[in-house]
Each structure stands twice: as structure tokens, then as C-alpha cells.
Design an enzyme around this catalytic site. Structure first.
Site, PDB file in Angstrom:
ATOM      1  N   SER A  23       0.836  -1.207   0.000  1.00  0.00           N
ATOM      2  CA  SER A  23       0.000   0.000   0.000  1.00  0.00           C
ATOM      3  C   SER A  23       0.870   1.256   0.000  1.00  0.00           C
ATOM      4  O   SER A  23       0.349   2.364  -0.019  1.00  0.00           O
ATOM      5  CB  SER A  23      -0.942   0.014   1.204  1.00  0.00           C
ATOM      6  OG  SER A  23      -0.207  -0.104   2.412  1.00  0.00           O
ATOM      7  N   ASN A 110      -2.381  -1.950  13.442  1.00  0.00           N
ATOM      8  CA  ASN A 110      -3.835  -1.775  13.390  1.00  0.00           C
ATOM      9  C   ASN A 110      -4.295  -0.474  14.052  1.00  0.00           C
ATOM     10  O   ASN A 110      -5.129   0.240  13.507  1.00  0.00           O
ATOM     11  CB  ASN A 110      -4.537  -2.978  14.021  1.00  0.00           C
ATOM     12  CG  ASN A 110      -4.212  -4.265  13.277  1.00  0.00           C
ATOM     13  OD1 ASN A 110      -3.629  -4.220  12.180  1.00  0.00           O
ATOM     14  ND2 ASN A 110      -4.565  -5.403  13.851  1.00  0.00           N
ATOM     15  N   HIS A 156     -38.888  23.607 -12.472  1.00  0.00           N
ATOM     16  CA  HIS A 156     -38.944  22.726 -13.657  1.00  0.00           C
ATOM     17  C   HIS A 156     -38.142  23.309 -14.823  1.00  0.00           C
ATOM     18  O   HIS A 156     -38.431  23.004 -15.981  1.00  0.00           O
ATOM     19  CB  HIS A 156     -40.392  22.497 -14.114  1.00  0.00           C
ATOM     20  CG  HIS A 156     -41.330  22.140 -13.012  1.00  0.00           C
ATOM     21  ND1 HIS A 156     -41.630  20.833 -12.693  1.00  0.00           N
ATOM     22  CD2 HIS A 156     -42.009  22.913 -12.133  1.00  0.00           C
ATOM     23  CE1 HIS A 156     -42.479  20.826 -11.671  1.00  0.00           C
ATOM     24  NE2 HIS A 156     -42.722  22.077 -11.305  1.00  0.00           N
ATOM     25  N   SER A 277     -11.736  24.655 -28.279  1.00  0.00           N
ATOM     26  CA  SER A 277     -11.915  23.392 -28.976  1.00  0.00           C
ATOM     27  C   SER A 277     -10.783  23.225 -29.980  1.00  0.00           C
ATOM     28  O   SER A 277     -10.298  24.190 -30.558  1.00  0.00           O
ATOM     29  CB  SER A 277     -13.260  23.394 -29.707  1.00  0.00           C
ATOM     30  OG  SER A 277     -13.221  22.498 -30.801  1.00  0.00           O
ATOM     31  N   LYS A 283     -15.223  28.166 -30.261  1.00  0.00           N
ATOM     32  CA  LYS A 283     -15.715  27.623 -29.000  1.00  0.00           C
ATOM     33  C   LYS A 283     -15.001  28.157 -27.772  1.00  0.00           C
ATOM     34  O   LYS A 283     -13.802  28.412 -27.774  1.00  0.00           O
ATOM     35  CB  LYS A 283     -15.585  26.097 -28.998  1.00  0.00           C
ATOM     36  CG  LYS A 283     -16.492  25.419 -29.995  1.00  0.00           C
ATOM     37  CD  LYS A 283     -17.890  25.221 -29.467  1.00  0.00           C
ATOM     38  CE  LYS A 283     -17.920  23.950 -28.632  1.00  0.00           C
ATOM     39  NZ  LYS A 283     -19.229  23.759 -28.039  1.00  0.00           N
ATOM     40  N   ASN A 285     -15.458  26.796 -23.908  1.00  0.00           N
ATOM     41  CA  ASN A 285     -16.221  25.794 -23.166  1.00  0.00           C
ATOM     42  C   ASN A 285     -16.042  25.912 -21.650  1.00  0.00           C
ATOM     43  O   ASN A 285     -14.949  26.191 -21.166  1.00  0.00           O
ATOM     44  CB  ASN A 285     -15.791  24.390 -23.603  1.00  0.00           C
ATOM     45  CG  ASN A 285     -16.121  24.122 -25.060  1.00  0.00           C
ATOM     46  OD1 ASN A 285     -17.127  24.612 -25.566  1.00  0.00           O
ATOM     47  ND2 ASN A 285     -15.262  23.372 -25.727  1.00  0.00           N
ATOM     48  N   GLU A 290     -17.883  21.750 -15.919  1.00  0.00           N
ATOM     49  CA  GLU A 290     -18.264  20.394 -16.345  1.00  0.00           C
ATOM     50  C   GLU A 290     -17.502  19.333 -15.550  1.00  0.00           C
ATOM     51  O   GLU A 290     -18.051  18.312 -15.148  1.00  0.00           O
ATOM     52  CB  GLU A 290     -17.984  20.208 -17.835  1.00  0.00           C
ATOM     53  CG  GLU A 290     -18.929  20.995 -18.721  1.00  0.00           C
ATOM     54  CD  GLU A 290     -18.479  20.938 -20.174  1.00  0.00           C
ATOM     55  OE1 GLU A 290     -19.123  20.230 -20.950  1.00  0.00           O
ATOM     56  OE2 GLU A 290     -17.485  21.602 -20.520  1.00  0.00           O
ATOM     57  N   TYR A 317      -9.668  -6.020  13.013  1.00  0.00           N
ATOM     58  CA  TYR A 317      -9.037  -5.571  11.772  1.00  0.00           C
ATOM     59  C   TYR A 317      -9.049  -6.674  10.716  1.00  0.00           C
ATOM     60  O   TYR A 317      -8.875  -7.851  11.012  1.00  0.00           O
ATOM     61  CB  TYR A 317      -7.582  -5.134  12.031  1.00  0.00           C
ATOM     62  CG  TYR A 317      -6.872  -4.707  10.758  1.00  0.00           C
ATOM     63  CD1 TYR A 317      -7.010  -3.420  10.262  1.00  0.00           C
ATOM     64  CD2 TYR A 317      -6.087  -5.619  10.031  1.00  0.00           C
ATOM     65  CE1 TYR A 317      -6.392  -3.035   9.073  1.00  0.00           C
ATOM     66  CE2 TYR A 317      -5.463  -5.242   8.847  1.00  0.00           C
ATOM     67  CZ  TYR A 317      -5.619  -3.956   8.374  1.00  0.00           C
ATOM     68  OH  TYR A 317      -5.013  -3.583   7.209  1.00  0.00           O
TER      69      TYR A 317
HETATM   70  N1  ARG Z   1      -1.260  -1.263   5.471  1.00  0.00           N
HETATM   71  C1  ARG Z   1      -2.241  -1.673   6.415  1.00  0.00           C
HETATM   72  C2  ARG Z   1      -3.548  -0.927   6.180  1.00  0.00           C
HETATM   73  O1  ARG Z   1      -3.499   0.035   5.517  1.00  0.00           O
HETATM   74  C3  ARG Z   1      -1.777  -1.403   7.799  1.00  0.00           C
HETATM   75  C4  ARG Z   1      -2.323  -2.307   8.817  1.00  0.00           C
HETATM   76  C5  ARG Z   1      -1.872  -3.691   8.569  1.00  0.00           C
HETATM   77  N2  ARG Z   1      -2.100  -4.558   9.665  1.00  0.00           N
HETATM   78  C6  ARG Z   1      -1.959  -5.860   9.523  1.00  0.00           C
HETATM   79  N3  ARG Z   1      -2.140  -6.565  10.553  1.00  0.00           N
HETATM   80  N4  ARG Z   1      -1.654  -6.418   8.390  1.00  0.00           N
HETATM   81  O2  ARG Z   1      -4.577  -1.304   6.645  1.00  0.00           O
END
Ligand code: ARG
Length: 457
Positions: A23, A110, A156, A277, A283, A285, A290, A317
Site C-alpha cells: 500500500s 492496526n 422545472h 476546442s 468555441k 467551453n 463540467e 481488523y
Molecule cells: N497497510 C495496512 C492498512 O493500511 C496497515 C495495517 C496492517 N495490519 C496488519 N495486521 N496487516 O490497513
């Protein structure tokens, strides 16, 4: 790259799994909050004598150094270390050695990730709230500037009754005000510190959760460690507030688009906030408006994504929850960007006052005034409505506006009609008469402007 959790494993993680589970590509956005959380945590650990003062100082120095590196763009994030928490912790041990291995005492990723997300959202919502306030001020200024300008009010999308342009603009000030209150309210439930809940059940070590929360500027601490690490309703609530706020922006965007057409010609959006455009040289726009309208779909989707993500998760979790961050970041960034660009764009909108006021009385928009006139003369409203309807039909067949009828012609519809009806047909008089609280009369619009100038100070 040695994993921080490698102890019970005998085989290396598959490369495919590393890239599937990482992540860091998106949660690196949390680096400031993660470091702030770790610094507060280290201070608490040393105050509680769980680690020494010297170890805490070394941890804090190391974390500050890492913050500086990340800030300068000089930090190498590694997908093999999964997320922002382990990237920073691993870098800390690289920098300061053994004390780095103590920062994760009495903590879990967590509670750490729940903390980071709350800190992030507290900042984001404070930004959004002040942007909304600025936007309200801009709209109040515009309303004040154009407080006497007439325009057709619609229902309306058909001309309904004349209103003041200032009144129409103030309608958005009300919406932005409620949006602001919604974020303010969500902020209360976000401002709760989960740190110290650890993996799910708390810790046997003598921590002081209130102290960490105070250092991090939280209003209170979470009451149940299982709830604290598994709950994301504050984020769902934020996404709901963002979706509602975008709905308002989208309606405004739609009006700006419509109003800037040749057909309406109510406004001109500045060249700086429009695009051309590639094929049609003439044009200009309204792409900004939008895109505001278009981005609303994504912000709605973000809410649905998180609601759906959470709905089947058993406590506490689950890794699914890692997916909570993308919709949250996206909605926060989209909303912030929309507010910034909208504020500038509105300051550069030219209202075509002549066109607005000359259309205000068209389309029989003072018909309700005739009906109310007849009510004042003693007719029941239903009868007045019927008579006025017949007058309008007469106008349509003759292809004239209400003001194009002669007094004898008008009188032929009801003996109650006398020459004082002339006032009633004038859109400016129509507007002036709507003095009910919150109505469109100049006096009421002035009162609303005064009110907002006071509360928005
Ligand atoms: N990258 C994880 C998340 O965003 C962090 C927590 C991960 N905890 C675990 N026990 N794998 O949720």
C-alpha cells in the site's frame, strides 16, 4: 529486504504477493501523520519508563531526520516493506540502530493506521471547512454586489417568478453553510484517538493513552480497543459529507454551464477559466464547471466503495481495510481542488445584468402576483388562480406579455381588477412585495447579507 515480521516464516514472500499487497504506493501520503504518531508514542513510552529517555530521544531524532528526507523527496520507499508504517520503522532502525526496534512497543499497525487516517481526516476536514467558509464569503460578496439585479427564478427549468440575483446566490451560501456544519460534526467523531488499542485487545504494558492523545491534539480517546481498530465509520461519514457537498457543487456547476450558453447568456465565465476546442475555433467551453459536475460521480462512488468494503467484515481488523484509503484521499483531494478553483472562477464571472433583468418579467412570471392581488381583493385563492390562468392563456393567444395588456382587457377577466394592478405586473414590484422571512424582497436579501457578514467574520 528483511520483513519486520519475518520471524515465523521459512520462505520468502512471492514477488507477486508483494506487489499485490503493498500500500506504500498510496499510503505514503500519511507519512507526516505516521511520524507525528510515532513521536508522540515514543514520548509516552519514555514517560511511562517502558523505554529510556535516551532511547526516546534517539527515536525522535531519527524520525525527524526521516521526515526531513521524505519532505525533500530524498527518501526511497520500498514496496517490499508493504506500507508507510513499516517503511518508516525500518528506516528508523537503519538510521539509529537498536532503539529503533523499540518504537513499536505497545502498538500495532492496526491502531497505527487507524490513528494515521484520523489525523489525516482531521487535517483534511479543517482545510475543507475553511475553504467552504471562504467560498461562502465570496458568494456573499457577489450577492451584495448584485443585490438589486432581477432575474427569472425557475421551477422545472421553466420561468416561475422573478427573484433577485443576490437571493439566488445566497441559496448557495446556505448550502455551503450546512456542508460546513456536516464536516464540523463529522470532525467531532473523527477527533478520537485510537492509539494504544494495539492489535485489538490493548496491552499488558503500562501505557498512558490519554497522554499520547493529548500530545497529538485529540479531544478524547477511544473507549473500546476492538472497536477502535476495526471501525471506519468516521471515514464513511466523511465520504458521505463529501458526496453531499459535491452534489451542491454539481448543481451549481450545472447552472454555470447553462447560464453561460448563448441561449441563456446570463453570465460570462472568464477566458482564464474556460478552454477552447481543437476543431471549432469559435468555441469557449465551461470545462471547469463540467469537470466539477463530472467528478461528483467519482466522489459518490467513493462513498459506495467504502460502505461496501466494510459491510461484511467481522471484528476486528481485516486487511480489506487497507482499501479504505484510496477513496478517502480521492474525495478529500477532489473536494479541495473543486473549492479552490471554484472560488477563483466565481470571482471572475461576469453577470449579464441587462439580460438577467430583461428576462425577469418574461414568461408571465408575475402571474402569481396577479393571483395574490385578487386574493387581497377578497377572492379565494383557487378562484384567483383560475382567473389568472385565463389571463395568461389570453396573452399566449395574442402573443403578448402580461404588461402588454390594456387595463380594460384586464378588467374584463374580473370586476375586482382596477388600475392598481399595473404595479403588480412589474417584476421589480413583484420582488419588492415578497417580504416574507427568507423571501426575495430587497429588504429580506439585505437582511440575509447582513446576517452572513456577521456570522462569517
Ligand atoms: N497497510 C495496512 C492498512 O493500511 C496497515 C495495517 C496492517 N495490519 C496488519 N495486521 N496487516 O490497513
Amino acid at each position: 529486504m528483511k520483513k519486520l515480521w519475518a520471524g515465523r516464516f521459512t520462505q520468502k514472500t512471492s514477488g507477486m504477493v508483494e506487489s499485490f499487497t503493498e500500500s506504500i504506493s498510496f499510503d505514503r501520503k500519511l507519512w507526516k501523520h505516521d511520524i507525528a504518531g510515532s513521536i508522540a508514542h515514543a514520548k509516552m513510552l519514555s514517560k511511562q519508563r517502558i523505554i529510556t529517555q535516551k532511547e526516546a530521544n534517539s527515536i525522535i531524532r531519527g524520525l525527524r531526520q526521516i521526515a526531513e528526507e521524505i519532505g525533500k523527496g530524498a527518501f526511497a520507499f520500498s514496496p517490499g516493506l508493504e506500507d508507510i508504517h513499516m517503511n518508516i520503522e525500518s528506516a528508523l532502525t537503519d538510521r539509529i540502530g537498536p532503539p529503533g526496534k523499540k518504537v513499536h512497543t505497545a502498538r500495532s499497525r492496526n491502531d497505527q493506521v487507524a490513528l494515521d487516517l484520523r489525523l489525516y481526516l482531521k487535517d483534511a476536514m479543517q482545510d475543507i471547512i475553511s475553504l467552504l467558509q471562504r467560498l461562502q464569503k465570496t458568494f456573499v460578496e457577489l450577492a451584495e454586489k448584485h443585490q438589486d439585479a432581477l432575474m427569472p427564478g425557475y421551477t422545472h427549468l421553466q420561468r416561475a417568478q422573478p427573484v433577485l440575483l443576490g437571493h439566488h446566490l445566497l441559496a448557495y451560501v446556505e448550502m455551503f453553510g450546512r456542508d460546513r456544519e456536516r464536516f464540523q460534526d463529522c470532525l467531532k467523531r473523527t477527533d478520537i484517538c485510537p492509539l494504544g488499542s494495539c492489535a485489538l485487545s490493548g496491552t499488558s504494558l503500562p501505557t498512558d493513552r490519554a497522554y499520547t492523545a493529548k500530545l497529538l491534539g485529540f479531544n478524547s480517546i477511544s473507549g473500546n480497543s476492538i472497536d477502535a481498530v476495526s471501525d471506519r465509520d468516521f471515514a464513511v461519514e466523511f465520504l458521505a459529507c463529501a458526496a453531499i457537498a459535491m452534489m451542491h457543487l454539481s448543481r451549481l456547476a450545472e447552472e454555470l454551464i447553462l447560464w453561460s450558453t448563448e441561449e441563456f447568456s446570463f453570465i460570462e465565465i472568464s477566458d482564464r477559466f474556460t478552454t477552447g476546442s481543437s476543431i471549432m475555433p469559435q468555441k469557449k467551453n465551461p470545462d471547469v464547471a463540467e469537470l466539477m459536475r463530472g467528478k461528483t460521480g467519482r466522489v459518490y462512488g467513493n462513498l459506495m466503495a467504502l460502505l461496501t468494503l466494510m459491510k461484511g467484515l467481522p471484528l476486528a481488523y481485516n486487511r480489506d481495510m487497507q482499501e479504505d484509503k484510496l477513496p478517502v484521499f480521492d474525495s478529500a483531494e477532489t473536494l479541495t481542488a473543486c473549492y479552490r478553483v471554484l472560488e477563483e472562477m466565481m470571482r471572475n464571472v461576469k453577470f449579464n445584468i441587462n439580460r438577467l433583468s430583461s428576462t425577469a418579467g418574461k414568461g408571465y412570471s408575475t402571474a402569481t402576483d396577479i393571483a395574490e392581488y385578487l386574493v387581497r381583493k377578497g377572492l379565494p385563492f383557487r378562484e384567483a388562480h383560475e382567473i389568472t390562468g385565463r389571463i395568461v392563456l389570453h396573452c399566449i393567444s395574442k402573443d403578448v406579455q402580461l404588461t402588454g395588456l390594456s387595463l380594460p382587457e384586464l378588467k374584463s377577466f374580473s370586476p375586482k381588477i382596477s388600475e392598481d394592478i399595473i404595479h403588480v405586473l412589474d417584476p421589480a414590484e413583484s420582488v419588492k412585495a415578497r417580504t416574507s422571512f427568507g423571501g426575495t424582497s430587497p429588504s429580506e436579501v439585505k437582511r440575509q447579507i447582513r446576517h452572513f457578514k456577521k456570522v462569517l467574520k
